[in-house]
Design a protein around this motif. Structure first.
Motif, short mmCIF file in Angstrom:
data_model
loop_
_atom_site.label_atom_id
_atom_site.label_comp_id
_atom_site.label_asym_id
_atom_site.label_seq_id
_atom_site.Cartn_x
_atom_site.Cartn_y
_atom_site.Cartn_z
N THR A 161 3.58 -13.82 -1.25
CA THR A 161 4.48 -12.92 -0.53
C THR A 161 5.05 -11.94 -1.53
OG1 THR A 161 5.08 -14.66 1.02
CG2 THR A 161 6.57 -12.78 0.89
N ASP A 162 5.11 -10.65 -1.14
CA ASP A 162 5.58 -9.64 -2.08
C ASP A 162 6.28 -8.52 -1.32
OD1 ASP A 162 6.02 -8.53 -4.56
OD2 ASP A 162 3.90 -8.36 -5.09
N LEU A 163 7.20 -7.89 -1.99
CA LEU A 163 7.90 -6.72 -1.46
C LEU A 163 7.51 -5.53 -2.32
CD1 LEU A 163 10.01 -5.68 0.59
CD2 LEU A 163 11.74 -6.08 -1.17
N LEU A 164 6.93 -4.50 -1.69
CA LEU A 164 6.49 -3.30 -2.40
C LEU A 164 7.42 -2.15 -2.05
CD1 LEU A 164 2.67 -3.54 -1.60
CD2 LEU A 164 3.87 -4.45 -3.58
N ALA A 165 7.71 -1.30 -3.02
CA ALA A 165 8.59 -0.16 -2.79
C ALA A 165 7.96 1.10 -3.35
CB ALA A 165 9.94 -0.41 -3.44
N GLY A 166 8.16 2.19 -2.64
CA GLY A 166 7.67 3.49 -3.08
C GLY A 166 8.42 4.59 -2.36
N GLU A 167 7.94 5.81 -2.52
CA GLU A 167 8.55 6.97 -1.87
C GLU A 167 7.45 7.89 -1.37
OE1 GLU A 167 10.84 8.69 -5.04
OE2 GLU A 167 12.65 7.64 -4.40
N ILE A 168 7.71 8.53 -0.23
CA ILE A 168 6.79 9.54 0.28
C ILE A 168 7.54 10.88 0.28
CG2 ILE A 168 7.31 9.08 2.71
CD1 ILE A 168 4.25 9.70 3.18
N ASP A 169 6.89 11.89 -0.26
CA ASP A 169 7.49 13.22 -0.41
C ASP A 169 6.81 14.17 0.56
OD1 ASP A 169 8.85 15.39 -1.31
OD2 ASP A 169 8.09 15.33 -3.36
N VAL A 170 7.55 14.61 1.56
CA VAL A 170 7.01 15.49 2.60
C VAL A 170 7.62 16.88 2.42
CG1 VAL A 170 6.80 15.90 5.07
CG2 VAL A 170 6.75 13.56 4.19
N HIS A 171 6.75 17.88 2.29
CA HIS A 171 7.21 19.26 2.17
C HIS A 171 6.38 20.14 3.09
CE1 HIS A 171 10.04 18.80 -1.08
NE2 HIS A 171 9.18 18.02 -1.70
N ALA A 172 6.97 21.24 3.52
CA ALA A 172 6.24 22.21 4.34
C ALA A 172 5.15 22.82 3.49
CB ALA A 172 7.18 23.28 4.87
#
Length: 185
Positions: free
Chosen positions: A126-137
């Motif tokens: 079992t694992d918890l993954l974290a990240g970010e998504i960068d949305v731009h026009a």
């Protein structure tokens, strides 16, 4: 008629005439078939990794494609439960194949950076993954390509220099011939 004096000028003209093709080749250029260029901006994506798993998500509008692999050997994770949260909102995930999932967002993501967390349960792991998504026009989607202008200018300058060298060589040859013939042209 003394042609050997014309050969250095012709050689220089040919050399400079070939210069435009030299300027178009870049480092590692093998004159093979050029790869297809991307038609538009890259789709927003995120990556979340841990010692056990790697999760990559690619956003296309409100559809999200997810790829889950083992970090050690990059093989797809089989028999897994995946829960996803983007910006504090749970996102339902559907399994497509081993290590491949899809999700449909209820609403488009807001422009900017959104946190992504994923809970992975695979057998005893079992694992918890974290990240970010960068949305731009796509502000630069129609940006004018900049490559190639310098090469074209260099080629044009080389062609003009080659023409000047040819004219200079021809005039020099005529002057030498006129001198040999006693000034009569």
């Amino acid at each position: 008629m003394q042609l050997p004096s014309l050969f250095p000028a012709l050689g220089l003209a040919v050399l400079l005439g070939l210069a435009p093709s030299w300027t178009l080749a870049g480092d590692g250029h093998d004159h093979g078939e050029a790869p297809a260029a991307a038609g538009g901006p890259a789709l927003p994506r995120f990556a979340a990794t841990s010692d056990l798993f790697e999760l990559v998500g690619v956003l296309d509008g409100q559809k999200l494609a997810l790829y889950l692999d083992h970090a050690g050997d990059n093989s797809p994770v089989k028999e897994v439960q995946l829960e996803l949260d983007i910006g504090g909102t749970p996102v339902p995930v559907t399994r497509v194949a081993d290590g491949e999932f899809q999700a449909a967002l209820a609403a488009p993501l807001a422009e900017g950076v959104s946190p992504v967390t994923a809970t992975v349960v695979a057998g005893a792991d079992t694992d918890l993954l974290a990240g970010e998504i960068d949305v731009h026009a796509a502000a630069h989607a129609h940006a004018e390509p900049t490559g190639g202008r310098d090469e074209l200018v260099a080629g044009a300058v080389a062609a003009v220099l080659a023409a000047l060298a040819l004219v200079w060589g021809l005039r020099r040859g005529r002057a030498a011939r006129a001198q040999r013939l006693g000034g009569a042209a």
